[in-house]
Motif scaffolding. Structure first.
Motif, mmCIF file in Angstrom:
data_model
loop_
_atom_site.group_PDB
_atom_site.id
_atom_site.type_symbol
_atom_site.label_atom_id
_atom_site.label_comp_id
_atom_site.label_asym_id
_atom_site.label_seq_id
_atom_site.Cartn_x
_atom_site.Cartn_y
_atom_site.Cartn_z
ATOM 1 N N ALA A 1 1.192 -5.625 5.586
ATOM 2 C CA ALA A 1 0.592 -4.675 4.640
ATOM 3 C C ALA A 1 0.948 -3.248 5.003
ATOM 4 O O ALA A 1 1.277 -2.428 4.147
ATOM 5 N N LEU A 2 0.890 -2.928 6.313
ATOM 6 C CA LEU A 2 1.206 -1.567 6.740
ATOM 7 C C LEU A 2 2.670 -1.237 6.485
ATOM 8 O O LEU A 2 2.999 -0.111 6.078
ATOM 9 N N SER A 3 3.554 -2.189 6.715
ATOM 10 C CA SER A 3 4.962 -1.858 6.500
ATOM 11 C C SER A 3 5.223 -1.665 5.010
ATOM 12 O O SER A 3 6.023 -0.811 4.636
ATOM 13 N N TRP A 4 4.524 -2.406 4.172
ATOM 14 C CA TRP A 4 4.642 -2.157 2.735
ATOM 15 C C TRP A 4 4.090 -0.773 2.405
ATOM 16 O O TRP A 4 4.698 -0.002 1.663
ATOM 17 N N PHE A 5 2.925 -0.457 2.993
ATOM 18 C CA PHE A 5 2.265 0.814 2.714
ATOM 19 C C PHE A 5 3.154 1.981 3.113
ATOM 20 O O PHE A 5 3.375 2.917 2.337
ATOM 21 N N PHE A 6 3.683 1.927 4.339
ATOM 22 C CA PHE A 6 4.466 3.061 4.819
ATOM 23 C C PHE A 6 5.840 3.105 4.182
ATOM 24 O O PHE A 6 6.462 4.167 4.099
ATOM 25 N N GLY A 7 6.323 1.931 3.728
ATOM 26 C CA GLY A 7 7.673 1.921 3.201
ATOM 27 C C GLY A 7 7.754 2.084 1.692
ATOM 28 O O GLY A 7 8.747 2.584 1.184
ATOM 29 N N ARG A 8 6.687 1.655 0.985
ATOM 30 C CA ARG A 8 6.816 1.609 -0.468
ATOM 31 C C ARG A 8 5.886 2.535 -1.219
ATOM 32 O O ARG A 8 6.151 2.844 -2.369
ATOM 33 N N THR A 9 4.766 2.936 -0.620
ATOM 34 C CA THR A 9 3.859 3.776 -1.400
ATOM 35 C C THR A 9 4.111 5.246 -1.075
ATOM 36 O O THR A 9 4.590 5.602 -0.002
ATOM 37 N N LEU A 10 3.762 6.100 -2.020
ATOM 38 C CA LEU A 10 4.015 7.527 -1.859
ATOM 39 C C LEU A 10 3.191 8.094 -0.709
ATOM 40 O O LEU A 10 3.691 8.866 0.118
ATOM 41 N N LEU A 11 1.921 7.678 -0.674
ATOM 42 C CA LEU A 11 1.040 8.185 0.372
ATOM 43 C C LEU A 11 1.552 7.766 1.752
ATOM 44 O O LEU A 11 1.626 8.569 2.685
ATOM 45 N N GLY A 12 1.950 6.509 1.837
ATOM 46 C CA GLY A 12 2.460 6.013 3.103
ATOM 47 C C GLY A 12 3.709 6.763 3.528
ATOM 48 O O GLY A 12 3.873 7.133 4.693
ATOM 49 N N LYS A 13 4.583 6.988 2.573
ATOM 50 C CA LYS A 13 5.822 7.697 2.906
ATOM 51 C C LYS A 13 5.504 9.134 3.320
ATOM 52 O O LYS A 13 6.160 9.704 4.197
ATOM 53 N N ALA A 14 4.486 9.713 2.670
ATOM 54 C CA ALA A 14 4.091 11.069 3.054
ATOM 55 C C ALA A 14 3.615 11.085 4.502
ATOM 56 O O ALA A 14 3.959 11.985 5.278
ATOM 57 N N MET A 15 2.826 10.066 4.880
ATOM 58 C CA MET A 15 2.344 10.013 6.264
ATOM 59 C C MET A 15 3.518 9.843 7.228
ATOM 60 O O MET A 15 3.565 10.459 8.289
#
Lengths: 291, 388, 330
Positions: free
Chosen positions: A154-168
């Motif tokens: 879930a975290l790798s999807w979050f950081f890799g695919r969502t805007l917020l995750g990529k911002a972080m």
């Protein structure tokens, strides 16, 4: 002999998965602020203790778990808002001392809100050990491994695919550049504390049925999680997970094959040796030094 | 003429003044409370020892005061939290002796804290009743140091006697690496041969560990294994117990008196059934025959503690009860709080029925309990049962 | 020497500050009513000696150590075992232990100091834990978790016993430690350290051997800790492994940062405040931990550079607010 090995491996993976979750919490906050959050272990404690008292108050298990995670996340956000943000311009060392103060405060608060005793949680799906290759594993251990895997995905999807995750992620690479492209780095920091707290709480809830939870269970778990995060390379998600698993397996193998009295010392020696050859940890950023 | 009169009235005034002062001073001393000093591990790693101990002291100081106090004076409890640290214990003991000027010290939840304080009380000539377990506290005997809990050596002997009766001779030890576990392990190793016991495996774990299957797997694979003893306290023995059943070890498991509280059964769950341990009779007070001399005291303590604090009674609180009552008893016997006299009276304690057992102290025995103070218990259906 | 020169010298940390500290140490006993207070003062002094050394490492050289209690514990146990178990004269035990710890710090420091930042923190933390585990496990030597008792410190026939004597011993040694630290800071080595702190690469470019300097400070701070540990063992009469525990290391770092990094007097203040605070907070009982934690957070939020530097800044900015004709006239 090999049944023994399988037993040590399974136990090491279970313990290691918990360390991995705590280590992930350290890494996420470190990425957003270069601060080591010494209160990370306390989030683990809050997850377990809150669930225990909510279940004792009569809530259904599942809701107690969700509520406890939410409570821990709130505490993490409050920590950021009231202790970290007012001191945001201070040096990293000062911020670390603030998180140490926060961990002491949270432990004292837990002592008052709950009590000083030990408490157990009911396992998610029962207590009958499952036999695998001559060794046994508790069903709860499978939950630990399974949920950790899910979270990592879930975290790798979050950081890799969502805007917020990529911002972080961007903030962790270069804070100034992230600000320049319009990322609200303060919000990133705020959310990273909430996320790390939730992760810690989940770890605490997963492990509580296997061990026991109490107001000071966070000290040791926080320490081991920090060690795992460093071993894997601070700031690296994969590093946190691999570091946690390696640490857990190293501990149980040392206890099984070498000396149970010195197992922790041996684990730390291994970490020191790894750091000697790889000064930024297993997966740490091996960049050059900017002058 | 005048000067003699003046001198007489002066003398009379002086006498009256002196009498008044004496009266005031006398009443002032009579009103001054008797100070009971205490340092306990209320927080930290030994908090499940110190917490019931503090609660017990507070409860019974209040009870005694409500019943009129001791020697017409109220008791005042001054208690500090040493958090399991020998350094803190030392500083707080100094504070109790030099700053708070207490009359007696009852405290020291752990052996490390107790040993650190012993030189201070010996130098300050103040009676000190320790609540810690290790045999080194009263062996060799120190003039001002007493203790109420049964020793760890006694626990080993009780367990070994039971093992001997079941013809179990080859055993494994798995001990916590804290002061209690290590000290008891050392005692067990030293008395094992007396009971024909052979220790064939010796593992340990850290008190904060979450899983002991590695150590237990090693033990399980040791040939000739007949029983396992787990010296340790806190929550970790419960995990040892669960792991024990999980990997399927079938030989008998013995625990130490360090798990003598309901919390152990709650944490270990069904895994605790069949476990045997030595413990004070407090846990099975209801099951004692009416002829048992301890029954009345135990039930009274159990009822008072549980109704006040709404939590299960633990034997550790009993150590504090015994310490307080023996000290108070001694003060009543000598009619003062003079430290030397109280010390002598404590040393002469005879036939005192407490929670830990019946105390018979002497100049060579500052603990006063024998093996009979420990009962052998077995856990059946999630509750303590008394073995005969 | 005219009065302005005397005033300038008095204002310098070395002369003026030391004098002030000496006067404080000399006069403090007037405020201490009984042995318990002396005991706390002695503990403050011992902690301060460790912190002054640790501050050289963290504040000036910019290296972090989360395992310094390990050196403190080794100093304590070395003296304890040699003097009590083997009957060595305590002074010889102290010297031998100090040399041994310095050697250990030298050998271990070389590889460890190649790490930076949090990795260095982890390595020192690991070192501290390994030391703690050895002290706890080798109970035949060390007495295990319950520790061993320690004979009093003797020089010839004269025994150092009692709080009053120890107060003066620790007081003098603290002054010595502060003087040594200040001298080091003002020396070319100190300047090299500060250059290292701001930029290691830059310092190397101008010819400073970073590795050697870092190692030297590491060893010096380990020696300070070891000596304080040895003395503490003789003073309190016992040692337990908790002297080398992780939590103790954290306490020491907290004292240094709290008092003010790169401020020797800050280290002393930090040790004083954080050693006496638990004694003052006992009346809070169950809430003591919460209050302590809240105080730590509050102080670091409002005085982010630590107590002494923040107060110094405050005073300096106040002075600037008042127009100063003499400023340039010297």
């Amino acid at each position: 002999m090999s049944a023994q090995f399988v037993q040590y491996l399974l136990t090491g993976l279970t313990v290691g998965a918990i360390y991995a979750l705590v280590a992930l919490g350290f890494s996420i906050i470190f990425n957003a602020s270069h601060v080591i959050n010494f209160a990370q272990g306390e989030f683990v404690m809050i997850g377990g203790m809150a669930t225990v008292s909510l279940v004792a108050a009569g809530l259904p298990y599942f809701f107690a778990v969700l509520l406890a995670i939410a409570a821990a996340a709130l505490v993490g956000l409050a920590l950021e808002k009231f202790a970290i943000e007012p001191a945001r311009d201070a040096s990293v060392v000062t911020l670390i001392i603030i998180t140490i103060g926060a961990s002491i405060f949270l432990r004292g608060l837990a002592m008052v809100v709950w009590d000083k005793g030990f408490h157990a949680l009911r396992p998610f799906t029962g207590n009958t050990p499952i036999a695998i290759g001559g060794a046994t594993i508790l069903p709860q251990s499978l939950w630990v491994l399974g949920v950790t895997l899910l979270i990592v995905l879930a975290l790798s999807w979050f950081f890799g695919r969502t805007l917020l995750g990529k911002a972080m992620l961007a903030t962790s690479h270069n804070r100034l550049a992230a600000q320049l492209v319009g990322i609200n780095v303060r919000m990133v920091l705020f959310l990273s504390f909430g996320l790390s707290a939730a992760l810690g709480a989940i770890a605490g809830i997963l492990i509580a049925p296997i061990t026991a939870t109490s107001y000071d269970v966070g000290i040791m778990l926080g320490l081991k999680g920090f060690a795992a995060a460093i071993l894997g390379g601070l700031g690296s998600g994969i590093g946190a997970v691999v570091g946690g698993l390696v640490l857990g397996i190293a501990e149980t193998m040392s206890a099984g094959y070498l000396s149970s009295a010195y197992k922790d010392a041996i684990a730390f020696v291994i970490i020191l040796v790894v750091l000697f050859f790889m000064p930024s940890g297993l997966f740490g950023r091996r960049g050059g030094e900017r002058v | 003429m005048k000067s003699t009169q003046a001198r007489n009235s002066f003398k009379r005034g002086l006498a009256a003044g002196a009498a008044a002062l004496a009266l005031i001073a006398g009443t002032a001393v009579a009103q001054e409370p008797i100070k009971i000093g205490s340092f306990l591990s209320v927080t930290g790693g030994a908090s499940f020892l110190g917490d019931p101990e503090k609660k017990t002291l507070e409860l019974y100081v209040d009870k005694i005061n409500a019943a009129g106090g001791v020697l017409g004076r109220k008791l005042k409890l001054i208690s500090y939290d040493s958090a399991g640290s020998a350094e803190k214990a030392r500083t707080f003991a100094k504070r109790l002796i030099d700053e708070d000027k207490v009359d007696v010290i009852i405290g020291g939840s752990t052996t490390g804290e107790t040993m650190a304080v012993i030189p201070l009380v010996e130098a300050a000539h103040i009676p000190f009743i320790s609540l810690a377990g290790a045999v080194v506290i009263t062996e060799p005997v120190k003039k001002w140091v007493f203790k109420t809990p049964q020793t760890d050596r006694m626990a080993c002997e009780k367990v070994f006697a039971d093992m001997q009766s079941r013809k179990l001779t080859k055993i494994a030890l798995i001990s916590g690496n804290g002061g209690f576990g290590k000290s008891m392990r050392a005692q067990c190793l030293s008395v094992a041969s007396k009971y024909g016991i052979q220790v064939i495996a010796d593992e340990s774990y850290a008190n904060g560990d979450t899983d002991m299957t590695a150590q237990l797997t090693k033990i399980k694979n040791t040939p000739g294994l007949q029983a396992v003893l787990n010296p340790g306290f806190g929550a970790t023995p419960a995990i040892v117990t669960k792991n024990y059943r999980q990997i399927g070890i079938t030989v008998p498991l013995y625990e130490s008196h360090g798990v003598a509280s309901k919390g152990y059964i709650k944490l270990a769950g069904a895994a605790a059934n069949g476990v045997r341990l030595p413990a004070g009779a407090l846990l099975v007070a209801d099951a004692l025959p009416a002829s048992d001399p301890q029954r009345a005291v135990l039930l009274s303590y159990k009822h008072a503690y549980e109704s006040t604090y709404h939590s299960d009674v633990a034997t550790f609180g009993g150590h504090a009860y015994d310490g307080l009552m023996i000290a108070v008893d001694a003060m009543k016997k000598v009619g003062s709080t003079d430290k030397a006299k109280v010390r002598d009276a404590i040393e002469a304690t005879h036939g005192f029925i407490g929670i830990d057992g019946t105390f018979n102290m002497s100049p060579t025995d500052h603990m006063g309990l024998d093996l009979g103070a420990f009962r052998m218990l077995e856990i059946k259906n999630g509750d303590w049962t008394l073995l005969n | 020497m005219n009065s302005s020169r005397i005033l300038t010298r008095l204002a310098s940390p070395r002369t003026g500050g030391l004098l002030a500290l000496a006067i404080l140490i000399a006069l403090l006993p007037l405020a201490l009513p009984n042995s318990y207070f002396y005991d706390v003062a002695i503990l403050v002094g011992l902690n301060a000696i460790v912190c002054v050394g640790l501050n050289l490492l963290i504040g000036y050289a910019g290296q972090i150590s989360l395992g310094h209690a390990g050196f403190f514990g080794l100093g304590a146990y070395g003296s304890a075992i040699l003097a009590t178990r083997y009957g060595w004269p305590p002074l010889a035990a102290l010297l031998a232990t100090t040399v041994a710890v310095a050697l250990l710090a030298y050998i271990v420091g070389r590889p460890i100091l190649r790490l930076k930042g949090h990795y260095l923190a982890m390595a020192t933390l690991g070192l501290g834990i390994i030391i703690f585990m050895v002290l706890t496990t080798e109970d035949k030597f060390t007495g295990g978790p319950d520790g061993i008792s320690v004979v009093p410190f003797r020089i010839g026939a004269f025994a150092l016993q009692g709080e009053h004597i120890w107060y003066w011993v620790v007081g003098v040694l603290l002054l010595l430690a502060v003087w040594l630290a200040l001298n080091l800071i003002e020396s070319p080595t100190g300047r090299a350290l500060r250059a290292l702190h701001s930029s290691e690469v830059g310092a190397e470019v101008v010819g400073i051997n970073a590795a050697e300097h870092k190692l030297m400070v590491f060893v010096i701070s380990a020696v300070f800790a070891s000596v304080a540990g040895s003395l503490g063992a003789h003073y309190s009469g016992f040692v337990t492994p908790s002297k080398a525990a992780f939590l103790h290391s954290i306490e020491l770092v907290t004292m240094v940062v709290f008092g003010g990094l790169a401020s020797t007097y800050g280290a002393v203040v930090g040790a004083a405040v954080l050693t006496t605070l638990p004694q003052l907070l006992t009346s809070f009982e169950d809430y003591e931990m919460m209050v302590f934690g809240a105080l730590m957070i509050g102080t670091m939020v409002f005085l982010p550079r630590g107590v002494v530097p923040s107060i110094a800044r405050l005073l300096a900015s106040r002075r600037k607010a008042v127009p100063d004709d003499k400023a340039d006239g010297k």
